[in-house]
Design a protein around this motif. Structure first.
Motif, PDB file in Angstrom:
ATOM      1  N   ILE A  52       0.832  -1.205   0.000  1.00 16.70           N
ATOM      2  CA  ILE A  52       0.000   0.000   0.000  1.00 16.70           C
ATOM      3  C   ILE A  52       0.863   1.250   0.000  1.00 16.70           C
ATOM      4  CG2 ILE A  52      -1.624   1.339   1.410  1.00 16.70           C
ATOM      5  CD1 ILE A  52      -2.872  -1.332   2.225  1.00 16.70           C
ATOM      6  N   VAL A  53       1.914   1.244   0.814  1.00 22.90           N
ATOM      7  CA  VAL A  53       2.816   2.400   0.865  1.00 22.90           C
ATOM      8  C   VAL A  53       3.498   2.607  -0.480  1.00 22.90           C
ATOM      9  CG1 VAL A  53       4.969   3.240   1.868  1.00 22.90           C
ATOM     10  CG2 VAL A  53       3.196   2.305   3.342  1.00 22.90           C
ATOM     11  N   LEU A  54       3.983   1.523  -1.080  1.00 21.52           N
ATOM     12  CA  LEU A  54       4.644   1.632  -2.377  1.00 21.52           C
ATOM     13  C   LEU A  54       3.677   2.169  -3.433  1.00 21.52           C
ATOM     14  CD1 LEU A  54       7.049   1.133  -4.254  1.00 21.52           C
ATOM     15  CD2 LEU A  54       6.236  -1.235  -4.522  1.00 21.52           C
ATOM     16  N   GLY A  55       2.453   1.634  -3.444  1.00 20.00           N
ATOM     17  CA  GLY A  55       1.469   2.091  -4.415  1.00 20.00           C
ATOM     18  C   GLY A  55       1.119   3.556  -4.234  1.00 20.00           C
ATOM     19  N   ALA A  56       0.934   3.974  -2.985  1.00 28.38           N
ATOM     20  CA  ALA A  56       0.608   5.379  -2.719  1.00 28.38           C
ATOM     21  C   ALA A  56       1.753   6.290  -3.147  1.00 28.38           C
ATOM     22  CB  ALA A  56       0.314   5.568  -1.230  1.00 28.38           C
ATOM     23  N   GLY A  57       2.980   5.879  -2.861  1.00 31.98           N
ATOM     24  CA  GLY A  57       4.135   6.678  -3.260  1.00 31.98           C
ATOM     25  C   GLY A  57       4.233   6.843  -4.761  1.00 31.98           C
ATOM     26  N   LEU A  58       3.968   5.758  -5.493  1.00 31.48           N
ATOM     27  CA  LEU A  58       4.018   5.829  -6.954  1.00 31.48           C
ATOM     28  C   LEU A  58       2.921   6.740  -7.511  1.00 31.48           C
ATOM     29  CD1 LEU A  58       4.758   2.091  -7.863  1.00 31.48           C
ATOM     30  CD2 LEU A  58       6.323   4.036  -8.040  1.00 31.48           C
ATOM     31  N   VAL A  59       1.736   6.663  -6.906  1.00 29.11           N
ATOM     32  CA  VAL A  59       0.641   7.541  -7.340  1.00 29.11           C
ATOM     33  C   VAL A  59       1.009   9.006  -7.117  1.00 29.11           C
ATOM     34  CG1 VAL A  59      -1.722   8.277  -6.810  1.00 29.11           C
ATOM     35  CG2 VAL A  59      -1.191   5.848  -7.041  1.00 29.11           C
ATOM     36  N   GLY A  60       1.536   9.317  -5.940  1.00 27.92           N
ATOM     37  CA  GLY A  60       1.920  10.691  -5.647  1.00 27.92           C
ATOM     38  C   GLY A  60       3.045  11.187  -6.535  1.00 27.92           C
ATOM     39  N   TRP A  61       4.022  10.327  -6.779  1.00 25.99           N
ATOM     40  CA  TRP A  61       5.143  10.696  -7.642  1.00 25.99           C
ATOM     41  C   TRP A  61       4.668  10.967  -9.068  1.00 25.99           C
ATOM     42  CZ3 TRP A  61       7.256   8.314 -11.997  1.00 25.99           C
ATOM     43  CH2 TRP A  61       8.527   8.792 -12.390  1.00 25.99           C
ATOM     44  N   TRP A  62       3.846  10.065  -9.593  1.00 30.80           N
ATOM     45  CA  TRP A  62       3.335  10.216 -10.961  1.00 30.80           C
ATOM     46  C   TRP A  62       2.470  11.468 -11.076  1.00 30.80           C
ATOM     47  CZ3 TRP A  62      -1.799   9.821 -12.760  1.00 30.80           C
ATOM     48  CH2 TRP A  62      -1.946   9.766 -14.162  1.00 30.80           C
ATOM     49  N   SER A  63       1.624  11.704 -10.062  1.00 31.49           N
ATOM     50  CA  SER A  63       0.753  12.877 -10.081  1.00 31.49           C
ATOM     51  C   SER A  63       1.562  14.165 -10.101  1.00 31.49           C
ATOM     52  CB  SER A  63      -0.165  12.848  -8.853  1.00 31.49           C
ATOM     53  OG  SER A  63      -0.952  14.018  -8.768  1.00 31.49           O
ATOM     54  N   ALA A  64       2.582  14.247  -9.247  1.00 31.82           N
ATOM     55  CA  ALA A  64       3.397  15.460  -9.188  1.00 31.82           C
ATOM     56  C   ALA A  64       4.206  15.649 -10.465  1.00 31.82           C
ATOM     57  CB  ALA A  64       4.326  15.406  -7.973  1.00 31.82           C
ATOM     58  N   ARG A  65       4.664  14.552 -11.058  1.00 27.94           N
ATOM     59  CA  ARG A  65       5.421  14.647 -12.301  1.00 27.94           C
ATOM     60  C   ARG A  65       4.566  15.236 -13.424  1.00 27.94           C
ATOM     61  NH1 ARG A  65      10.776  13.828 -13.512  1.00 27.94           N
ATOM     62  NH2 ARG A  65      10.251  12.501 -15.297  1.00 27.94           N
ATOM     63  N   ARG A  66       3.279  15.005 -13.343  1.00 26.10           N
ATOM     64  CA  ARG A  66       2.369  15.545 -14.359  1.00 26.10           C
ATOM     65  C   ARG A  66       1.934  16.977 -14.041  1.00 26.10           C
ATOM     66  NH1 ARG A  66      -2.650  12.320 -15.655  1.00 26.10           N
ATOM     67  NH2 ARG A  66      -2.552  13.669 -17.496  1.00 26.10           N
TER      68      ARG A  66
END
Length: 465
Positions: free
Chosen positions: A176-190
């Motif tokens: 869950i932590v890994l998934g949330a981190g990836l979502v946040g990273w991808w969102s900010a990159r966009r």
């Protein structure tokens, strides 16, 4: 030894402080840190940011979001991180150790009282009142964390998804932590701001700018560590953590209770992401259901102890280790075994926290200002809200109901209450505690004392046994 100061002084920046002066500030924070990580981080923010102005708002939140990413107790890790920023490794050790010591002493004393007198009716009534208030305290933590972390619809959706995955599907915390981190990273990159900032315990009125604080905005010299320095740091703290564990396994074998405590809490130190409340959810499930060291209601008793003593809420793990060794002492006295088991659990729980900070903080400091990293850390903080809510539901099931049943439907498997087993006295005290905390704004300590007193009154009336 003086703190690192900024290269260009600001007229509003406070004077540097010595490590000796910082010692008393950290001790004050440790003694005032009641009520779980939400309250402890609020205390740190008030003293370090608002009062002392050692660190600014943005830097405080940057450090907090990194600590939320780590396995283990985020409040103690945040203290270690800021202590390291101020006075290098010595400062981190002073801040981190002082944050733990008052609670460790208090929980050890209460553990001895619990096993010696816990079966006495009056003592049982006191702990009954405490655990009824714990439910309201955990719900307060959900509200506090959520108020800071869930500022957008995507953040709220992420928290809800985290709760569903944990409670109904039993998804592992690291995933869950890994998934949330990836979502946040991808969102900010966009370029999205859906997961911008956040963190419980932070204030947004009268924000203290980083430039106007002791540390300023610059990168400290000790954050520019070389790879040889990083490797030395890793070797030292890995040895402090794992050499005692290996020694126990070799000397006593893997099935001895001390070996089990050492390996279980060492594993916990690596996999329990999401802060102190997430740690407790994991320990409650494993120590109660798999190892049988204590029962669900005893876990709540231990949490009540931790809520009423200073220091990390996760210090309840010392109580778990104490009971595990106390009930399987081998050739030792039960009290001696319990004491050693509690100290062992404390050691292998907190030593890794220093490892994570001293290894990771230099790199995180160098990434300060990176939007993608900030987005990943903030998304993880949002997911933690779902983790904490899961713990609150678990506590409610075992506080308000005398029996639960397992419901299985396809991939879903979760505990559900048996409605006819509801405990009227527990419901009454829990509702009273919730009213005190949410409606009258009573403090955690005041509420816990009130419910303990109410527990004694109900015992006197024969409403509880």
């Amino acid at each position: 030894m003086t703190a690192v100061t900024a290269e260009a002084a600001s007229p509003t920046r406070p004077e540097a402080v010595t490590l000796g002066e910082a010692f008393w500030v950290w001790l004050r924070i440790a003694l005032l840190s009641f009520g779980g990580p939400a309250g402890q981080i609020a205390v740190m923010h008030r003293i370090l940011v608002d009062e002392k102005r050692w660190i600014g708002e943005e830097r405080f939140l940057h450090a907090l979001n990194y600590c939320m990413l780590l396995p283990g107790p985020e409040a103690q890790q945040l203290a270690t991180y800021i202590g390291w920023l101020m006075h290098r490794t010595k400062g981190g050790i002073v801040a981190g150790v002082l944050f733990v010591v008052p609670g460790a002493v208090a929980i050890m004393a209460l553990s001895l009282v619990y096993v010696l007198y816990g079966r006495v009716g009056i003592v049982s009534a006191l702990f009954f009142g405490l655990k009824c208030a714990v439910l309201a305290v955990v719900l307060q933590a959900v509200v506090r964390i959520g108020g800071r972390a869930l500022r957008s619809t995507p953040a709220k959706a992420l928290a809800a998804l985290a709760f569903v995955l944990i409670f109904f599907a039993g998804a592992p915390f690291p995933l869950i932590v890994l998934g949330a981190g990836l979502v946040g990273w991808w969102s900010a990159r966009r370029g999205s701001t859906a997961f911008r900032g956040g963190g419980h315990g932070a204030s947004h009125a009268g924000i203290v700018a980083d430039a106007d604080t002791l540390l300023g905005e610059y990168l400290p010299a000790h954050a520019r560590s070389s790879w040889p320095q990083t490797i030395r740091t890793a070797l030292v703290w890995l040895a402090l953590w794992l050499v005692p564990v290996a020694a126990l396994l070799i000397a006593l074998g893997p099935d001895d209770v001390f070996s089990r405590i050492a390996t279980f809490f060492s594993t916990m130190a690596m996999v329990t992401f999401g802060g102190a409340y997430a740690v407790l959810a994991y320990v409650a499930q494993q120590a109660v259901e798999n190892y049988g060291w204590l029962g669900p209601k005893e876990m709540l008793d231990g949490l009540g102890m931790a809520e009423t003593t200073p220091g990390p809420l996760i210090m309840v793990l010392q109580f778990v280790g104490f009971l595990g060794a106390y009930r399987d002492p081998g050739g030792l006295s039960p009290l001696v075994a319990g004491t050693l088991g509690g100290l062992l659990a404390t050691w292998v729980t907190f030593v890794p926290c220093f490892l994570w900070i001293f290894l990771g903080a230099p790199f995180i400091e160098r990434l300060r200002g990176n939007a993608a990293v900030a987005g990943a850390l903030s998304a993880i903080t949002a997911a933690v809200v779902g983790v904490v809510l899961n713990l609150g539901v678990w506590f409610a099931l075992h506080t308000l109901f005398r029996a639960t049943t397992i419901v299985a439907a396809g991939p879903l498997r979760f505990d559900a209450p048996v409605p006819t087993s509801i405990d009227p006295a527990a419901l009454l005290l829990s509702l009273g505690a919730a009213y005190a905390i949410f409606m009258t704004r009573a403090g955690v300590i005041t509420t816990l004392l009130a419910t303990s007193t109410a527990g004694l009154a109900l015992y006197g009336l024969g409403a509880i046994r």
